[in-house]
Design a protein around this motif. Sequence first.
Motif, PDB file in Angstrom:
ATOM      1  N   UNK A  92      48.740  57.613  66.334  1.00  0.00           N
ATOM      2  CA  UNK A  92      49.922  57.843  65.517  1.00  0.00           C
ATOM      3  C   UNK A  92      50.084  56.691  64.552  1.00  0.00           C
ATOM      4  N   UNK A  93      49.400  55.653  64.482  1.00  0.00           N
ATOM      5  CA  UNK A  93      49.607  54.482  63.405  1.00  0.00           C
ATOM      6  C   UNK A  93      48.430  54.363  62.691  1.00  0.00           C
ATOM      7  N   UNK A  94      47.255  55.393  62.803  1.00  0.00           N
ATOM      8  CA  UNK A  94      46.125  55.258  62.071  1.00  0.00           C
ATOM      9  C   UNK A  94      46.351  55.416  60.467  1.00  0.00           C
ATOM     10  N   UNK A  95      45.483  55.034  59.828  1.00  0.00           N
ATOM     11  CA  UNK A  95      45.650  55.206  58.256  1.00  0.00           C
ATOM     12  C   UNK A  95      45.331  56.615  57.988  1.00  0.00           C
ATOM     13  N   UNK A  96      44.639  57.183  58.412  1.00  0.00           N
ATOM     14  CA  UNK A  96      44.262  58.548  58.244  1.00  0.00           C
ATOM     15  C   UNK A  96      44.075  59.408  59.335  1.00  0.00           C
ATOM     16  N   UNK A  97      44.480  60.694  59.491  1.00  0.00           N
ATOM     17  CA  UNK A  97      44.099  61.490  60.686  1.00  0.00           C
ATOM     18  C   UNK A  97      45.162  61.700  61.517  1.00  0.00           C
ATOM     19  N   UNK A  98      46.227  61.083  61.401  1.00  0.00           N
ATOM     20  CA  UNK A  98      47.423  61.032  62.219  1.00  0.00           C
ATOM     21  C   UNK A  98      47.649  62.321  62.596  1.00  0.00           C
ATOM     22  N   UNK A 120      55.272  64.280  79.887  1.00  0.00           N
ATOM     23  CA  UNK A 120      54.172  64.224  79.111  1.00  0.00           C
ATOM     24  C   UNK A 120      54.066  62.997  78.632  1.00  0.00           C
ATOM     25  N   UNK A 121      53.125  62.093  78.672  1.00  0.00           N
ATOM     26  CA  UNK A 121      53.097  60.578  78.428  1.00  0.00           C
ATOM     27  C   UNK A 121      52.079  60.274  77.207  1.00  0.00           C
ATOM     28  N   UNK A 122      52.472  59.422  76.433  1.00  0.00           N
ATOM     29  CA  UNK A 122      51.678  59.101  75.448  1.00  0.00           C
ATOM     30  C   UNK A 122      52.180  57.958  74.742  1.00  0.00           C
ATOM     31  N   UNK A 123      51.192  57.325  73.832  1.00  0.00           N
ATOM     32  CA  UNK A 123      51.322  55.941  73.454  1.00  0.00           C
ATOM     33  C   UNK A 123      51.247  55.795  71.840  1.00  0.00           C
ATOM     34  N   UNK A 124      51.360  54.669  71.183  1.00  0.00           N
ATOM     35  CA  UNK A 124      51.467  54.463  69.722  1.00  0.00           C
ATOM     36  C   UNK A 124      50.022  54.436  69.213  1.00  0.00           C
ATOM     37  N   UNK A 125      48.827  53.828  69.706  1.00  0.00           N
ATOM     38  CA  UNK A 125      47.662  53.498  69.114  1.00  0.00           C
ATOM     39  C   UNK A 125      47.965  52.176  68.639  1.00  0.00           C
ATOM     40  N   UNK A 126      46.680  51.453  68.188  1.00  0.00           N
ATOM     41  CA  UNK A 126      46.326  50.501  67.535  1.00  0.00           C
ATOM     42  C   UNK A 126      46.437  50.553  65.785  1.00  0.00           C
ATOM     43  N   UNK A 127      47.487  49.655  65.335  1.00  0.00           N
ATOM     44  CA  UNK A 127      47.457  49.944  64.024  1.00  0.00           C
ATOM     45  C   UNK A 127      46.192  49.131  63.194  1.00  0.00           C
ATOM     46  N   UNK A 128      45.775  49.750  62.074  1.00  0.00           N
ATOM     47  CA  UNK A 128      44.490  48.947  61.554  1.00  0.00           C
ATOM     48  C   UNK A 128      44.821  47.582  61.334  1.00  0.00           C
ATOM     49  N   UNK A 129      43.852  46.856  61.081  1.00  0.00           N
ATOM     50  CA  UNK A 129      44.174  45.534  60.703  1.00  0.00           C
ATOM     51  C   UNK A 129      44.563  45.286  59.351  1.00  0.00           C
ATOM     52  N   UNK A 130      45.973  44.526  59.094  1.00  0.00           N
ATOM     53  CA  UNK A 130      46.534  44.527  57.725  1.00  0.00           C
ATOM     54  C   UNK A 130      47.351  45.347  57.424  1.00  0.00           C
ATOM     55  N   UNK A 131      47.748  46.327  58.357  1.00  0.00           N
ATOM     56  CA  UNK A 131      49.017  47.288  58.175  1.00  0.00           C
ATOM     57  C   UNK A 131      50.325  46.677  58.290  1.00  0.00           C
ATOM     58  N   UNK A 132      51.006  46.808  57.401  1.00  0.00           N
ATOM     59  CA  UNK A 132      52.243  46.250  57.351  1.00  0.00           C
ATOM     60  C   UNK A 132      53.241  46.834  58.571  1.00  0.00           C
ATOM     61  N   UNK A 133      53.958  45.915  59.054  1.00  0.00           N
ATOM     62  CA  UNK A 133      54.796  46.437  60.176  1.00  0.00           C
ATOM     63  C   UNK A 133      55.538  47.439  59.869  1.00  0.00           C
ATOM     64  N   UNK A 134      56.247  47.633  58.828  1.00  0.00           N
ATOM     65  CA  UNK A 134      57.418  48.630  58.558  1.00  0.00           C
ATOM     66  C   UNK A 134      56.473  49.892  58.273  1.00  0.00           C
ATOM     67  N   UNK A 167      50.390  48.929  69.059  1.00  0.00           N
ATOM     68  CA  UNK A 167      51.783  48.494  68.242  1.00  0.00           C
ATOM     69  C   UNK A 167      52.675  48.559  69.058  1.00  0.00           C
ATOM     70  N   UNK A 168      52.975  49.384  70.063  1.00  0.00           N
ATOM     71  CA  UNK A 168      53.820  49.436  70.961  1.00  0.00           C
ATOM     72  C   UNK A 168      53.604  48.980  72.149  1.00  0.00           C
ATOM     73  N   UNK A 169      53.719  47.754  72.546  1.00  0.00           N
ATOM     74  CA  UNK A 169      52.944  46.972  73.769  1.00  0.00           C
ATOM     75  C   UNK A 169      54.106  46.388  74.722  1.00  0.00           C
ATOM     76  N   UNK A 170      55.151  46.695  74.867  1.00  0.00           N
ATOM     77  CA  UNK A 170      56.248  46.127  75.818  1.00  0.00           C
ATOM     78  C   UNK A 170      57.278  47.186  75.768  1.00  0.00           C
ATOM     79  N   UNK A 171      58.067  47.093  77.039  1.00  0.00           N
ATOM     80  CA  UNK A 171      58.991  48.243  77.149  1.00  0.00           C
ATOM     81  C   UNK A 171      60.212  47.823  76.090  1.00  0.00           C
ATOM     82  N   UNK A 172      60.384  46.633  75.636  1.00  0.00           N
ATOM     83  CA  UNK A 172      61.428  46.366  74.560  1.00  0.00           C
ATOM     84  C   UNK A 172      60.981  47.168  73.243  1.00  0.00           C
ATOM     85  N   UNK A 173      59.726  47.285  72.982  1.00  0.00           N
ATOM     86  CA  UNK A 173      59.236  47.806  71.979  1.00  0.00           C
ATOM     87  C   UNK A 173      59.581  49.768  72.078  1.00  0.00           C
TER      88      UNK A 173
END
Length: 303
Positions: A92-98, A120-134, A167-173
């Motif tokens: 969900x946070x990839x540069x392409x193919x989302x 139905x459970x899912x997660x964010x994925x890992x943002x590519x290096x250099x991706x701005x947080x916003x 990208x989302x790695x905690x319950x707070x996230x």
Amino acid sequence: MSTRQAGELRFGYGTNGFGSHRLDDALAVIAGLGYDGVALTVDHPHLDPYDDDLPARTASVGRRLEELGLAVVIETGARYVMDPWNKHEPTLVSATGRERRVDLLCRAVRIGADLGAEAVSFWSGTAPSGTDTEEAWHRLLSGVEPVLEEAARLDVTCAFEPEPGMFIDTVAGVLELRRRLGHPERLRVTIDVGHCVCNETRTVAECIHAAGPLLSNVQIDDMLPGVHEHLELGHGDVDFPATLGALLDVGYAGLASLELPRHGHAAPEVAARSLEVLRAALSEAQRDRTPDDRTAESSRTPA
């Protein structure tokens, strides 16, 4: 078949830990050991979300679950279901193919609806290096929204999992994600108790209380601080009586399913040992609590 009474914690086992078994055989072993349900990963070894005859295959799995008396949640963490070269990609946070990940998650929601899945459970994925947080937030929000629309259309509950290194790695996230989306009813929380030991600053019990009534899916494994490796129960630092006690405290009524994807070489034996550990831990947790304690704790709201 399970003989567990209504209102008690229910235990399941993840089918990704039975990768060397045919799905029908895996379900039979899981039920035969006394588990209450399964966490079913939609992937090519078992229930391929891209199968040309998916409706018929899903209906067959549904009949088997009903025959065995197993509840089900849907997991979407298949490693190479979309890209044979890159694990979990695209996300969900990839540069392409989302859009391909969104399509997979919507397929999972439809499978969940057909099977009567509890979540139905899912997660964010890992943002590519250099991706701005916003920018990562924008990608995530724009991807989750259509999944929730499909879930609302089909009356399915989604549960978002914080994953170490993503990208989302905690319950707070996860709670921040819900806030940014306007606290949607269809988006709730998955907690993997090992992840809490791995990278949360709070204890497993504190993470469970933080999720509180939003908790709709639980994954069970053991883990060590700072090491994202799913271990058999008793080989890490998870305090299982305290963990199950916290689930009792918040009135959790969903499945708590073993998440041991690297133990398929000895799946029946590992599943049997795991259930013994969980039942002993549950007995200890129950001895430490009274009905008044559980009633008071279940009224807590998420942090």
